[in-house]
Design an enzyme around this catalytic site. Structure first.
Site, PDB file in Angstrom:
ATOM      1  N   GLY A  98      21.189 -39.185 -54.157  1.00  0.00           N
ATOM      2  CA  GLY A  98      20.844 -37.699 -53.777  1.00  0.00           C
ATOM      3  C   GLY A  98      19.806 -36.842 -54.149  1.00  0.00           C
ATOM      4  N   ARG A  99      20.151 -37.111 -55.758  1.00  0.00           N
ATOM      5  CA  ARG A  99      19.618 -35.523 -56.793  1.00  0.00           C
ATOM      6  C   ARG A  99      18.626 -36.937 -57.839  1.00  0.00           C
ATOM      7  NH1 ARG A  99      24.120 -33.678 -59.911  1.00  0.00           N
ATOM      8  NH2 ARG A  99      25.263 -35.687 -60.477  1.00  0.00           N
ATOM      9  N   ASP A 131      22.575 -30.289 -53.330  1.00  0.00           N
ATOM     10  CA  ASP A 131      21.375 -29.497 -53.916  1.00  0.00           C
ATOM     11  C   ASP A 131      20.280 -30.828 -53.817  1.00  0.00           C
ATOM     12  OD1 ASP A 131      22.166 -29.710 -55.591  1.00  0.00           O
ATOM     13  OD2 ASP A 131      22.791 -27.412 -56.059  1.00  0.00           O
ATOM     14  N   GLY A 132      20.777 -31.426 -54.986  1.00  0.00           N
ATOM     15  CA  GLY A 132      20.002 -32.588 -55.676  1.00  0.00           C
ATOM     16  C   GLY A 132      18.999 -31.988 -56.902  1.00  0.00           C
ATOM     17  N   ARG A 182      17.577 -40.508 -67.570  1.00  0.00           N
ATOM     18  CA  ARG A 182      18.654 -41.650 -68.189  1.00  0.00           C
ATOM     19  C   ARG A 182      17.785 -42.795 -67.965  1.00  0.00           C
ATOM     20  NH1 ARG A 182      23.576 -42.276 -64.072  1.00  0.00           N
ATOM     21  NH2 ARG A 182      22.786 -42.440 -62.765  1.00  0.00           N
ATOM     22  N   ARG A 189      23.575 -51.472 -58.159  1.00  0.00           N
ATOM     23  CA  ARG A 189      25.205 -51.133 -57.961  1.00  0.00           C
ATOM     24  C   ARG A 189      25.638 -52.127 -57.197  1.00  0.00           C
ATOM     25  NH1 ARG A 189      24.911 -45.295 -59.389  1.00  0.00           N
ATOM     26  NH2 ARG A 189      23.053 -44.198 -59.841  1.00  0.00           N
ATOM     27  N   ASP A 258      30.015 -47.274 -56.452  1.00  0.00           N
ATOM     28  CA  ASP A 258      28.790 -47.048 -55.937  1.00  0.00           C
ATOM     29  C   ASP A 258      28.354 -46.488 -57.698  1.00  0.00           C
ATOM     30  OD1 ASP A 258      30.199 -44.752 -55.598  1.00  0.00           O
ATOM     31  OD2 ASP A 258      28.494 -43.979 -55.974  1.00  0.00           O
ATOM     32  N   ASN A 259      29.149 -46.708 -58.474  1.00  0.00           N
ATOM     33  CA  ASN A 259      29.371 -45.888 -60.125  1.00  0.00           C
ATOM     34  C   ASN A 259      29.274 -47.660 -61.155  1.00  0.00           C
ATOM     35  OD1 ASN A 259      28.489 -43.544 -59.644  1.00  0.00           O
ATOM     36  ND2 ASN A 259      30.724 -42.720 -59.882  1.00  0.00           N
ATOM     37  N   ASP A 268      27.095 -44.127 -64.962  1.00  0.00           N
ATOM     38  CA  ASP A 268      27.648 -42.810 -64.420  1.00  0.00           C
ATOM     39  C   ASP A 268      28.591 -41.920 -64.797  1.00  0.00           C
ATOM     40  OD1 ASP A 268      25.467 -41.496 -62.403  1.00  0.00           O
ATOM     41  OD2 ASP A 268      26.775 -42.636 -61.201  1.00  0.00           O
TER      42      ASP A 268
HETATM   43  P1  AMP Z   1      28.102 -38.968 -58.333  1.00  0.00           P
HETATM   44  O1  AMP Z   1      28.934 -38.070 -58.023  1.00  0.00           O
HETATM   45  O2  AMP Z   1      27.297 -38.477 -59.602  1.00  0.00           O
HETATM   46  O3  AMP Z   1      28.550 -40.274 -58.711  1.00  0.00           O
HETATM   47  O4  AMP Z   1      27.341 -39.061 -57.166  1.00  0.00           O
HETATM   48  C1  AMP Z   1      27.430 -39.631 -55.973  1.00  0.00           C
HETATM   49  C2  AMP Z   1      27.139 -39.289 -55.341  1.00  0.00           C
HETATM   50  O5  AMP Z   1      26.548 -38.136 -53.955  1.00  0.00           O
HETATM   51  C3  AMP Z   1      25.810 -39.926 -55.440  1.00  0.00           C
HETATM   52  O6  AMP Z   1      25.298 -40.678 -53.896  1.00  0.00           O
HETATM   53  C4  AMP Z   1      24.752 -38.763 -55.974  1.00  0.00           C
HETATM   54  O7  AMP Z   1      23.303 -38.766 -55.807  1.00  0.00           O
HETATM   55  C5  AMP Z   1      24.946 -37.336 -54.655  1.00  0.00           C
HETATM   56  N1  AMP Z   1      24.969 -36.522 -55.359  1.00  0.00           N
HETATM   57  C6  AMP Z   1      25.799 -36.204 -56.380  1.00  0.00           C
HETATM   58  N2  AMP Z   1      26.039 -34.917 -56.679  1.00  0.00           N
HETATM   59  C7  AMP Z   1      24.541 -34.184 -56.344  1.00  0.00           C
HETATM   60  C8  AMP Z   1      23.716 -32.503 -55.713  1.00  0.00           C
HETATM   61  N3  AMP Z   1      24.054 -32.288 -56.180  1.00  0.00           N
HETATM   62  N4  AMP Z   1      22.794 -33.394 -54.862  1.00  0.00           N
HETATM   63  C9  AMP Z   1      22.665 -34.434 -53.749  1.00  0.00           C
HETATM   64  N5  AMP Z   1      23.032 -35.085 -53.784  1.00  0.00           N
HETATM   65  C10 AMP Z   1      24.422 -35.327 -54.811  1.00  0.00           C
HETATM   66 MG    MG Z   2      27.313 -41.833 -59.028  1.00  0.00          MG
END
Ligand code: AMP
Ligand code: MG
Length: 486
Positions: A98-99, A131-132, A182, A189, A258-259, A268
């Protein structure tokens, strides 16, 4: 998949392949990083750039910032966002990058393949309401902890650079934005398999399994049941990884499916941290209210996550559904034994045992109980253990330990050497990490961060200049809390 001979090395040393894009199109989306307004290099990992075959000159300055922010693409990059799902705190969700975008797979001079990913690079079709973007603090934190893990010899994704974007991201408060570059053996995953399984198309699932076998477990391809051998191999590699986390007091904090990376690398880095005083109940993450991902829970959760992987892969193990599930279950059953063995090897080495056996478990456990009761510092207790002057453990324990060491064929000096290699002097102490981040964020002063990274590069060596990194910070008045990297 790996017909890479034809790919020439371009100017700057980039040599990208894109094997993931040859998988079924449901598994990714072609996309581009969004532009940022004022990219400035915050940290650059010269040693890693060289390992990747990149010419580091020029990368550590404006040119590097332009590339690593995503404002320009390195030659041969074909960015994609990867699709995945995941169980987050036990609940199934559709996710995906997502980002983040994967620029491609860099082929290094040794012929190894590395994903190069920009994290914080803008919205994708998987962004949901996000917000990506990423904030500078969490990206610097991921840089520090991942490089610390690498220094400790624990499989991990790496960090090539952090670029400050010059933009503000809005969380609970306005924060400076950043992109992390990264580098990973892959970004496949457990959640990638959950996603593929959720599509209900066995062809997609089979393609993903074959691909992952080729990329990470090629030895499984020639087994009579490759899918099952693959599951067993993943169980073993995760067992080894979690045992290594145990051996240094690392708490991941968000072990959602997913992590968890199929490569066996730690991935992650959000609300992760290292324990000071030993306490198996330690939880750092502010969002982990029930202690699901507490230190001592990690092997249990890894097993739970692997069960989600096994379930996902089961449909392609056998044409009969029931038989497929049975095979998946059998494969999964190697995990508890594999973890026990890996734990014993890792912890046994920490007390100087070259060939620890089942009967040594109480010796390790008694020492841990002593640490818990005396609130001893986990890292330093092990580092200061010595068969002759031994500082840690009760007198009874020290006697039993010395006797045990005396029964192995190696000398005390050999045991000392093993312990030096197995018990780090330096870990990223929470107060040092926070201090380095604060100076970087508030005063644009990266000197503490650089000193910390330098100390973390060779954590098993006693260096006079590392003295300040050897002690825990003052006991916190409230428990140390870390926040998710969003
Ligand atoms: P994370 O907590 O970084 O492992 O993210 C969990 C999920 O949320 C993953 O699919 C990320 O791509 C998505 N994600 C986290 N933060 C954002 C963000 N600011 N914008 C879009 N997607 C996000
Ligand atoms: Mg993650």
């Amino acid at each position: 998949m790996h017909s890479t001979q034809a790919i020439p090395r371009s100017h700057g040393g980039w040599r990208f392949d894109h094997s993931y894009t040859r998988l079924p199109a449901e598994l990714f989306e072609r996309t581009k990083p969004d532009r940022v307004c004022r990219p400035v290099m915050a940290v650059f990992n010269r040693a890693l750039a060289m390992e990747l075959g990149l010419a580091p000159e020029g990368l550590d300055s404006t040119c590097g910032a332009v590339l690593f922010s995503g404002n320009e693409l390195p030659p041969g990059a074909e960015p994609i966002a990867q699709a995945y799902a995941g169980h987050q705190f036990g609940h199934f969700t559709m996710l995906g990058d997502g980002r983040a975008v994967l620029l491609g797979e860099q082929l290094d001079p040794a012929g190894r393949r590395w994903d190069v990913q920009l994290k914080g690079s803008g919205r994708t079709r998987y962004s949901r309401r996000g917000d990506g973007r990423a904030a500078l603090g969490p990206m610097l934190r991921e840089y520090i902890i991942s490089e610390a893990m690498h220094g400790l010899g624990i499989p991990t994704t790496r960090s090539l650079a952090v670029v400050a974007t010059g933009e503000t991201v809005h969380r609970d408060e306005p924060l400076p934005g950043a992109v992390l570059v990264r580098v990973a053996a892959s970004h496949i995953r457990v959640g990638t398999f959950e996603y593929a399984a959720s599509l209900g198309d066995p062809k997609v699932l089979a393609a993903l399994v074959d691909y992952t076998i080729q990329r990470h477990f090629p030895e499984c391809a020639s087994e009579s049941a490759p899918g099952r051998a693959f599951l067993e191999a993943v169980c073993r590699s995760q067992a080894t990884l979690i045992a290594k986390w145990f051996s240094v007091g690392f708490i991941h904090g968000v072990m959602n499916t997913d992590n968890m990376a199929l490569s066996g690398e730690t991935i992650d880095y959000g609300p992760c941290a290292f324990m000071d005083a030993y306490d198996p109940e330690t939880v750092f993450s502010s969002i982990d209210r029930n202690g699901r991902y507490a230190f001592s829970q990690q092997p249990v959760i890894a097993h739970w996550n692997l069960a989600r992987l096994a379930e996902s892969v089961a449909p392609i193990l056998h044409s009969c559904e029931e038989k497929g599930l049975e095979m998946a279950k059998e494969a999964l059953s190697v995990y508890p034994g594999a973890f026990k063995r890996a734990w014993l090897d890792a912890m046994g080495a920490k007390i100087g045992l070259f060939e620890p056996t089942e009967s040594d478990v109480p010796l390790v456990e008694d020492l841990l109980v002593w640490m818990l009761q005396t609130k001893a510092d986990f890292t330093n207790s092990f580092r200061h253990l010595d068969p002759e002057s031994g500082a840690a453990g009760s007198s009874g324990w020290r006697k039993a330990w010395a006797e045990r060491l005396g029964r192995q064929s190696q000398s005390f000096a050999d045991a000392r050497g093993l312990m030096q290699r197995s018990n780090p002097a330096v870990i990223p102490r929470n107060h040092k990490v926070e201090g380095a981040l604060q100076a970087a964020m508030e005063s644009d002063d990266f000197s503490s961060l650089r000193e910390l990274l330098d100390a973390l590069e060779s954590p098993y060596e006693d260096k006079a200049r590392n003295l300040e990194f050897l002690t825990p910070g003052p006991p916190p008045t409230t428990p140390y809390r870390t926040f998710c990297g969003t």
